[in-house]
Design an enzyme around this catalytic site. Sequence first.
Site, mmCIF file in Angstrom:
data_model
loop_
_atom_site.group_PDB
_atom_site.id
_atom_site.type_symbol
_atom_site.label_atom_id
_atom_site.label_comp_id
_atom_site.label_asym_id
_atom_site.label_seq_id
_atom_site.Cartn_x
_atom_site.Cartn_y
_atom_site.Cartn_z
ATOM 1 N N ILE A 61 0.844 -1.192 0.000
ATOM 2 C CA ILE A 61 0.000 0.000 0.000
ATOM 3 C C ILE A 61 0.887 1.252 0.000
ATOM 4 O O ILE A 61 0.415 2.339 0.338
ATOM 5 C CB ILE A 61 -0.971 0.018 1.198
ATOM 6 C CG1 ILE A 61 -0.292 -0.433 2.505
ATOM 7 C CG2 ILE A 61 -2.154 -0.905 0.912
ATOM 8 C CD1 ILE A 61 0.623 0.530 3.126
ATOM 9 N N ARG A 117 4.513 2.145 -2.341
ATOM 10 C CA ARG A 117 4.943 2.490 -3.686
ATOM 11 C C ARG A 117 5.369 1.221 -4.406
ATOM 12 O O ARG A 117 6.065 0.369 -3.840
ATOM 13 C CB ARG A 117 6.119 3.482 -3.650
ATOM 14 C CG ARG A 117 5.760 4.879 -3.165
ATOM 15 C CD ARG A 117 4.882 5.608 -4.169
ATOM 16 N NE ARG A 117 4.638 6.993 -3.789
ATOM 17 C CZ ARG A 117 3.566 7.425 -3.137
ATOM 18 N NH1 ARG A 117 2.621 6.565 -2.777
ATOM 19 N NH2 ARG A 117 3.424 8.705 -2.836
ATOM 20 N N GLU A 174 0.993 3.421 -13.359
ATOM 21 C CA GLU A 174 -0.422 3.731 -13.134
ATOM 22 C C GLU A 174 -0.929 4.727 -14.173
ATOM 23 O O GLU A 174 -0.208 5.649 -14.542
ATOM 24 C CB GLU A 174 -0.598 4.290 -11.715
ATOM 25 C CG GLU A 174 -0.207 3.281 -10.648
ATOM 26 C CD GLU A 174 -0.305 3.850 -9.232
ATOM 27 O OE1 GLU A 174 -0.686 5.040 -9.070
ATOM 28 O OE2 GLU A 174 0.012 3.115 -8.290
ATOM 29 N N HIS A 232 -4.917 2.323 -6.360
ATOM 30 C CA HIS A 232 -4.216 3.353 -5.583
ATOM 31 C C HIS A 232 -5.215 4.227 -4.821
ATOM 32 O O HIS A 232 -5.216 5.457 -4.947
ATOM 33 C CB HIS A 232 -3.324 4.208 -6.488
ATOM 34 C CG HIS A 232 -2.192 4.864 -5.741
ATOM 35 N ND1 HIS A 232 -1.005 5.183 -6.334
ATOM 36 C CD2 HIS A 232 -2.076 5.267 -4.440
ATOM 37 C CE1 HIS A 232 -0.195 5.749 -5.443
ATOM 38 N NE2 HIS A 232 -0.833 5.800 -4.282
ATOM 39 N N VAL A 233 -6.034 3.584 -4.026
ATOM 40 C CA VAL A 233 -7.063 4.304 -3.268
ATOM 41 C C VAL A 233 -6.907 4.160 -1.754
ATOM 42 O O VAL A 233 -7.756 4.643 -0.997
ATOM 43 C CB VAL A 233 -8.482 3.824 -3.664
ATOM 44 C CG1 VAL A 233 -8.807 4.216 -5.094
ATOM 45 C CG2 VAL A 233 -8.619 2.307 -3.474
#
Length: 312
Positions: free
Chosen positions: A228, A230, A259, A277-278
């Site tokens: 969670i 990089r 991304e 990526h939330v």
Amino acid sequence: MSKTVLVLVETVDEYLPLLEQAGYRLIRAPNAQLRAAAIAQHADEIDAVLTRGPLGLTASEIQALPNLQIICVIGAGYEQVDLTAAAARGITVTNGAGANAAAVADHCLALLLALLRNIPNADASTRRGEWNRVISPSVSGKRLGIIGLGAVGQAIAKRASLGFDMPVSYHSRTPRKELAYTWYDSPLRLAEAVDVLVIATPGGAATQHLVDADVLKALGAEGYLINIARASVVDSAALLEALEQGCIAGAALDVFDDEPNVPDALKALGNTVLTPHVAGQSPEAARDTVTLVLRNLQAFFAGEPVLTPVRG
């Protein structure tokens, strides 16, 4: 005199009025084209830049902004901000350390549960009219390892330890003696000792591919990886190979190398849980993030120390 902030981020729009209400003029440039145009057209007006780690701010952009005084980064990571160029100009850099830690930790635990308990596959098969009662591993009591024990890492450790009775170990550059978790001096040794390995360290050159093929091998065929932080911290090619060959049991990923492009090979695997990526996004996190930016700006322009300085 009001100050002008160039806003490069695109995830906290609802709370940007907090800055405007405090008297700041905002120039919004949430994509590459608008960003270049804003710098070209308003270079002399910009006093501050609001960005995030992957968006950064380059040396050439810093050079193009003669009145830039402060760069505020939302989130903990600042890997694409040219700190050397900022320091050469005497520009202050701050980050959002801790502002979204609760949201990221919540998401990490959600990924942990979804991955180990096979929730996405169970949901999908049930919707298809199937009744596949697959036996999945328990989460409680699993040994958790965390790479990076900053605000996010500590929030994850607290939830795992107190909520799921998970023994917690970690790797960081130096041990945190004030915390009752077990420190390991390398990612490899940590991976050997745990069932679930969580990545919670900033990106950048210092952590590039910290988790490589050897670390994944050490995690083992019954081990799980959750990222969670990089994507750059993990060797993605080695991870894909480990997942395909069963060298590890599964992975849950909220971050990717390119991304928003997620490799088809990852999507095809049944032992992955993927989110866009939330982890750090929630209304509460966005509000707290912008509030911290405001406090840093107010302190800086009042000639006071900023709250969360980044040391180059």
